[in-house]
Design an enzyme around this catalytic site. Structure first.
Site, PDB file in Angstrom:
ATOM      1  N   ALA A  11      -3.616  65.901  12.231  1.00  0.00           N
ATOM      2  CA  ALA A  11      -5.019  66.233  12.487  1.00  0.00           C
ATOM      3  C   ALA A  11      -5.368  67.683  12.200  1.00  0.00           C
ATOM      4  CB  ALA A  11      -5.363  65.881  13.935  1.00  0.00           C
ATOM      5  N   ILE A  15      -6.724  66.927   4.969  1.00  0.00           N
ATOM      6  CA  ILE A  15      -7.480  65.663   4.897  1.00  0.00           C
ATOM      7  C   ILE A  15      -8.261  65.464   6.196  1.00  0.00           C
ATOM      8  CG2 ILE A  15      -7.285  63.139   4.793  1.00  0.00           C
ATOM      9  CD1 ILE A  15      -4.907  63.470   2.934  1.00  0.00           C
ATOM     10  N   ARG A  91       2.701  66.800  -1.595  1.00  0.00           N
ATOM     11  CA  ARG A  91       3.479  67.347  -2.714  1.00  0.00           C
ATOM     12  C   ARG A  91       2.766  68.585  -3.270  1.00  0.00           C
ATOM     13  NH1 ARG A  91       2.311  64.053  -8.315  1.00  0.00           N
ATOM     14  NH2 ARG A  91       0.299  63.195  -7.723  1.00  0.00           N
ATOM     15  N   VAL A 128      -1.480  56.903   5.074  1.00  0.00           N
ATOM     16  CA  VAL A 128      -1.996  57.790   4.026  1.00  0.00           C
ATOM     17  C   VAL A 128      -0.897  58.737   3.535  1.00  0.00           C
ATOM     18  CG1 VAL A 128      -3.726  59.571   3.529  1.00  0.00           C
ATOM     19  CG2 VAL A 128      -4.287  57.673   5.078  1.00  0.00           C
ATOM     20  N   ASP A 158      -7.479  55.480  -5.402  1.00  0.00           N
ATOM     21  CA  ASP A 158      -7.233  55.096  -6.798  1.00  0.00           C
ATOM     22  C   ASP A 158      -8.356  54.186  -7.308  1.00  0.00           C
ATOM     23  OD1 ASP A 158      -4.418  56.241  -6.817  1.00  0.00           O
ATOM     24  OD2 ASP A 158      -4.321  54.839  -5.145  1.00  0.00           O
ATOM     25  N   HIS A 186       1.018  53.544  -4.995  1.00  0.00           N
ATOM     26  CA  HIS A 186       0.173  54.745  -5.079  1.00  0.00           C
ATOM     27  C   HIS A 186       1.036  55.849  -5.696  1.00  0.00           C
ATOM     28  CE1 HIS A 186      -2.742  57.819  -4.224  1.00  0.00           C
ATOM     29  NE2 HIS A 186      -1.873  58.494  -3.497  1.00  0.00           N
TER      30      HIS A 186
HETATM   31  P1  NAD Z   1      -1.555  69.010   5.068  1.00  0.00           P
HETATM   32  O1  NAD Z   1      -0.255  69.666   4.839  1.00  0.00           O
HETATM   33  O2  NAD Z   1      -2.806  69.796   4.921  1.00  0.00           O
HETATM   34  O3  NAD Z   1      -1.577  68.355   6.516  1.00  0.00           O
HETATM   35  C1  NAD Z   1      -0.534  67.585   6.991  1.00  0.00           C
HETATM   36  C2  NAD Z   1      -0.529  67.740   8.499  1.00  0.00           C
HETATM   37  O4  NAD Z   1       0.441  66.831   9.018  1.00  0.00           O
HETATM   38  C3  NAD Z   1      -0.124  69.149   8.964  1.00  0.00           C
HETATM   39  O5  NAD Z   1      -1.070  69.640   9.898  1.00  0.00           O
HETATM   40  C4  NAD Z   1       1.239  68.922   9.606  1.00  0.00           C
HETATM   41  O6  NAD Z   1       1.499  69.816  10.672  1.00  0.00           O
HETATM   42  C5  NAD Z   1       1.072  67.491  10.085  1.00  0.00           C
HETATM   43  N1  NAD Z   1       2.328  66.832  10.428  1.00  0.00           N
HETATM   44  C6  NAD Z   1       3.537  66.981   9.858  1.00  0.00           C
HETATM   45  N2  NAD Z   1       4.448  66.241  10.520  1.00  0.00           N
HETATM   46  C7  NAD Z   1       3.794  65.604  11.509  1.00  0.00           C
HETATM   47  C8  NAD Z   1       4.190  64.709  12.527  1.00  0.00           C
HETATM   48  N3  NAD Z   1       5.464  64.344  12.682  1.00  0.00           N
HETATM   49  N4  NAD Z   1       3.236  64.247  13.379  1.00  0.00           N
HETATM   50  C9  NAD Z   1       1.965  64.622  13.257  1.00  0.00           C
HETATM   51  N5  NAD Z   1       1.527  65.489  12.330  1.00  0.00           N
HETATM   52  C10 NAD Z   1       2.429  65.959  11.458  1.00  0.00           C
HETATM   53  O7  NAD Z   1      -1.589  67.706   4.116  1.00  0.00           O
HETATM   54  P2  NAD Z   1      -2.864  66.817   3.709  1.00  0.00           P
HETATM   55  O8  NAD Z   1      -3.477  67.363   2.483  1.00  0.00           O
HETATM   56  O9  NAD Z   1      -3.714  66.560   4.900  1.00  0.00           O
HETATM   57  O10 NAD Z   1      -2.102  65.477   3.257  1.00  0.00           O
HETATM   58  C11 NAD Z   1      -1.400  64.686   4.212  1.00  0.00           C
HETATM   59  C12 NAD Z   1      -0.611  63.588   3.500  1.00  0.00           C
HETATM   60  O11 NAD Z   1      -1.490  62.684   2.838  1.00  0.00           O
HETATM   61  C13 NAD Z   1       0.347  64.096   2.407  1.00  0.00           C
HETATM   62  O12 NAD Z   1       1.574  63.374   2.480  1.00  0.00           O
HETATM   63  C14 NAD Z   1      -0.399  63.781   1.121  1.00  0.00           C
HETATM   64  O13 NAD Z   1       0.487  63.648   0.029  1.00  0.00           O
HETATM   65  C15 NAD Z   1      -1.012  62.453   1.504  1.00  0.00           C
HETATM   66  N6  NAD Z   1      -2.143  61.982   0.676  1.00  0.00           N
HETATM   67  C16 NAD Z   1      -2.222  60.650   0.438  1.00  0.00           C
HETATM   68  C17 NAD Z   1      -3.274  60.144  -0.302  1.00  0.00           C
HETATM   69  C18 NAD Z   1      -3.378  58.662  -0.596  1.00  0.00           C
HETATM   70  O14 NAD Z   1      -4.275  58.273  -1.361  1.00  0.00           O
HETATM   71  N7  NAD Z   1      -2.525  57.818  -0.055  1.00  0.00           N
HETATM   72  C19 NAD Z   1      -4.261  61.006  -0.794  1.00  0.00           C
HETATM   73  C20 NAD Z   1      -4.152  62.366  -0.524  1.00  0.00           C
HETATM   74  C21 NAD Z   1      -3.078  62.856   0.216  1.00  0.00           C
HETATM   75  C1  LMR Z   2      -3.592  61.804  -4.473  1.00  0.00           C
HETATM   76  O1  LMR Z   2      -3.531  60.746  -5.092  1.00  0.00           O
HETATM   77  O2  LMR Z   2      -4.445  62.676  -4.735  1.00  0.00           O
HETATM   78  C2  LMR Z   2      -2.647  62.064  -3.333  1.00  0.00           C
HETATM   79  O3  LMR Z   2      -1.696  61.041  -3.228  1.00  0.00           O
HETATM   80  C3  LMR Z   2      -2.024  63.407  -3.373  1.00  0.00           C
HETATM   81  C4  LMR Z   2      -1.002  63.520  -4.475  1.00  0.00           C
HETATM   82  O4  LMR Z   2       0.118  63.957  -4.191  1.00  0.00           O
HETATM   83  O5  LMR Z   2      -1.324  63.192  -5.617  1.00  0.00           O
END
Ligand code: NAD
Ligand code: LMR
Length: 321
Positions: A11, A15, A91, A128, A158, A186
């Site tokens: 949180a 995202i 990543r 996610v 996507d 994904h």
């Molecule tokens: P971010 O680094 O800004 O935030 C991640 C948060 O998760 C951080 O605040 C971190 O402290 C927290 N966290 C880590 N371990 C944790 C745990 N055990 N319990 C609770 N919180 C924890 O990253 P973001 O940009 O918010 O992205 C989050 C994830 O979503 C990444 O793995 C990213 O690759 C993924 N993502 C997926 C999609 C999709 O389409 N599926 C799209 C975008 C990003």
């Molecule tokens: C995306 O599709 O934008 C996310 O999964 C973040 C990434 O690592 O590409």
């Protein structure tokens, strides 16, 4: 008054910073007046989470009943109607999503165990954090008390990307485009499929080479492109897709949708991997659409994305019961 309990992990991250305000501005949940929001992050992020709490309070949202920030998963997940599992490492440049697999798998295994203990059969879980499909599999396999259909991974980003790229190409409105399918993982092996697509209910005639040489790689690599330009992985568009995904589950959709769901062997895909299929959502339930024609030019690519998910499952096998 109808109130739902919504938990968001990660949180304090990027995202969530967009997602929370989007949800509270216009609740996507059917027949829900207000939500109790439980925001979970790790101990090191609690100060930042406290600042986020101040910001949420400063918005004076009518839709918010109660707000909890915590690093305690049990408190965050108890009685949840939805758990939005965003918390994981993203990543950076030059990485594939699967490079995160061993960094993030343990998070999902331990959170699954809590979910299994403190949640009910009605809890909906959207995964996610990347690699989203395999993390969702870890959740699925470690939560025997939660029905399989309640656990999905985010593929809507996507789907939205594919729709937008096609709308631009055809100079059409996104809302007139339907029946796009995203098959598989994904990841860069996903298979965006336009072969059943219609615009304003009419078939479209697209150049085969544009589909294969421009459209498919563009959708597959869009996440990486965002990282290249922004220096950070997509956040606002991911939050918007999570919002859309909830809307599909709650309110249904006239169009086919993309959800990562547990394969039971549909389309001869290996069972027990989380695979994106075309889905028809009715509002409260969904079905995999099982009669979509797969164009012969895509069948080899479907095998590649399936193989990748099988390989990811093998890598995380110590996190599976
Ligand atoms: P971010 O680094 O800004 O935030 C991640 C948060 O998760 C951080 O605040 C971190 O402290 C927290 N966290 C880590 N371990 C944790 C745990 N055990 N319990 C609770 N919180 C924890 O990253 P973001 O940009 O918010 O992205 C989050 C994830 O979503 C990444 O793995 C990213 O690759 C993924 N993502 C997926 C999609 C999709 O389409 N599926 C799209 C975008 C990003
Ligand atoms: C995306 O599709 O934008 C996310 O999964 C973040 C990434 O690592 O590409």
């Amino acid at each position: 008054m109808a109130i739902k309990n919504i938990s968001i992990t990660g949180a304090a991250g990027n995202i969530a910073y967009s997602l929370i305000f989007r949800i509270l501005s216009n609740l996507p949940f059917k027949a829900t007046d207000k939500i109790n929001l439980r925001l979970l992050d790790i101990p090191e992020s609690q100060k930042s989470l406290e600042g986020l709490k101040f910001e949420i309070e400063d918005c004076a949202f009518d839709s918010l009943n109660d707000l909890v920030t915590t690093d305690n998963t049990e408190l965050a997940f108890s009685d949840a109607d939805y758990i939005l599992m965003v918390g994981a490492k993203p990543r950076s440049k030059g990485m594939e999503r699967s490079d995160l697999i061993l960094d993030n798998a343990h998070i999902f295994k331990s959170q699954a165990e809590t979910i299994n203990d403190v949640c009910s059969k009605k809890t909906n879980i959207i995964v996610v954090g990347n690699p989203a499909n395999t993390n969702a599999l870890i959740i699925n396999q470690n939560t025997p008390n939660i029905p399989n259909t309640n656990i999905t991974s985010l593929m809507k980003l996507d789907h939205n990307r594919a729709k937008s790229i096609l709308a631009t190409k055809l100079n059409e409105k996104v809302e007139d485009i339907e029946k796009i399918v995203i098959w598989g993982n994904h990841s860069t092996t996903q298979v965006p499929d336009l072969y059943n697509c219609k615009v304003s209910t009419k078939n479209i005639n697209l150049d085969h080479s544009w589909i294969h040489e421009t459209f498919i790689p563009r959708v597959q690599k869009r996440g990486g492109e965002i990282i290249e330009f922004r220096g950070l992985s997509s956040a606002a568009s991911a939050a918007s897709a999570i919002y859309d995904h909830i809307n599909v589950l709650e309110n249904g959709s006239a169009d086919w949708q993309a959800l990562g769901v547990l394969s039971s062997g549909e389309y001869n895909i290996t069972p027990d991997i989380m695979f994106s299929f075309p889905v028809v959502a009715h509002g409260g339930s969904y079905n995999i659409k099982d009669d979509v024609n797969i164009h012969q030019s895509l069948s080899e690519s479907l095998k590649v994305t399936e193989e990748e998910l099988i390989k990811e499952r093998e890598i995380v096998k110590k996190y599976l019961p």
